[in-house]
Design an enzyme around this catalytic site. Structure first.
Site, PDB file in Angstrom:
ATOM      1  N   SER A 115       1.819  -3.740  -9.235  1.00 29.64           N
ATOM      2  CA  SER A 115       1.123  -4.855  -9.878  1.00 29.64           C
ATOM      3  C   SER A 115       1.958  -6.122  -9.854  1.00 29.64           C
ATOM      4  O   SER A 115       3.182  -6.067  -9.941  1.00 29.64           O
ATOM      5  CB  SER A 115       0.827  -4.477 -11.338  1.00 29.64           C
ATOM      6  OG  SER A 115       0.422  -5.600 -12.068  1.00 29.64           O
ATOM      7  N   GLU A 170      -6.921  -1.519  -4.684  1.00 32.69           N
ATOM      8  CA  GLU A 170      -6.816  -2.937  -5.055  1.00 32.69           C
ATOM      9  C   GLU A 170      -8.171  -3.572  -5.326  1.00 32.69           C
ATOM     10  O   GLU A 170      -9.152  -3.258  -4.648  1.00 32.69           O
ATOM     11  CB  GLU A 170      -6.206  -3.720  -3.884  1.00 32.69           C
ATOM     12  CG  GLU A 170      -4.776  -4.123  -4.044  1.00 32.69           C
ATOM     13  CD  GLU A 170      -4.525  -5.181  -5.099  1.00 32.69           C
ATOM     14  OE1 GLU A 170      -5.489  -5.777  -5.614  1.00 32.69           O
ATOM     15  OE2 GLU A 170      -3.359  -5.422  -5.415  1.00 32.69           O
TER      16      GLU A 170
END
Ligand code: B16
Ligand code: MG
Length: 217
Positions: A115, A170
């Site tokens: 992240s 994602e």
């Protein structure tokens, strides 16, 4: 068939629905600065770093700002964002995510977080899901924002795997590009019309297992 051993998960918009809080906090700042900022503009902010996000907002109105002003505005946005996520609740984990991660781990896959967020520790602890990850690579450990592949390459290294053995999950265009730039397959979480470059796109994890994903790739 290719042997995949590692799964790299983005956080915001894949594991938990924090994207709406990022939007609300940026929107409040944009309003204060008198810059028009829509949900469509917000798509471009997903997955990119805090400073890069501010720069995209300033660009909408062709504004310039000193480095000090930019930093002050990033802090202001983050303070508001943190005030929201401090109250995150377990039901805000996206549907099917915990079951997907638990099943994949039981099947022997190594799992890492990948992240851009510097708030990932706070979010994982608040939701009580830190233990579902073998490794955590986040905005505190990377220097170059997505679409650079650094976050995912570091994730594969931390898991002791080759990039080609890993699959990235994602929700952001920049994140799909980062996975591909690093030589990894990218599964988009969201809309096919937005994540056009993903190898496969799923609306979410509800009712899906890692076996279903592998069969698609
Ligand atoms: P913070 P991800 C990203 O997280 C968000 O998608 C992006 O909107 C945000 O600007 C970035 O984290 C930085 O977050 O301000 O919390 O450090 O999607 O890569 O998990
Ligand atoms: Mg994301």
């Amino acid at each position: 068939m290719k042997q995949y051993k590692g799964l790299l998960f983005d956080l915001d918009g894949v594991i938990v629905d924090t994207a709406k809080y990022h939007y609300l906090a940026w929107k409040a700042l944009a309003d204060e600065l008198g810059i028009p900022f829509s949900q469509t503009d917000n798509e471009r902010l997903k997955g990119v770093s805090r400073m890069a996000s501010l720069e995209i907002i300033l660009e909408i109105d062709k504004r310039t700002m000193s480095k000090e002003e930019k930093e002050a505005n990033c802090t202001k946005k983050n303070d508001l964002y943190v005030s929201y996520i401090k109250n995150l609740e377990k039901h805000e984990i996206l549907p099917g995510v915990e079951a997907f991660l638990t099943d994949a781990r039981e099947k022997g896959y190594k799992i890492a977080l990948g992240s851009a967020s510097k708030n990932s520790g706070l979010i994982l602890d608040r939701l009580g899901i830190r233990s579902l990850f073998d490794e955590i690579i986040d905005g505190t450990k990377v220097t170059i924002a997505k679409p650079d592949p650094e976050v995912f390459v570091k994730g594969s290294e931390a898991l002791g795997l080759e990039v080609g053995e890993c699959i990235v999950f994602e929700d952001a265009i920049a994140g799909i590009e980062a996975a591909h730039n690093g030589g990894m397959k990218a599964v988009g979480i969201g809309l096919k019309s937005i994540l056009v470059k993903a190898d496969e796109v799923l609306p979410g994890f509800k009712g899906i297992t890692i076996d279903d994903v592998i069969a698609l790739l």
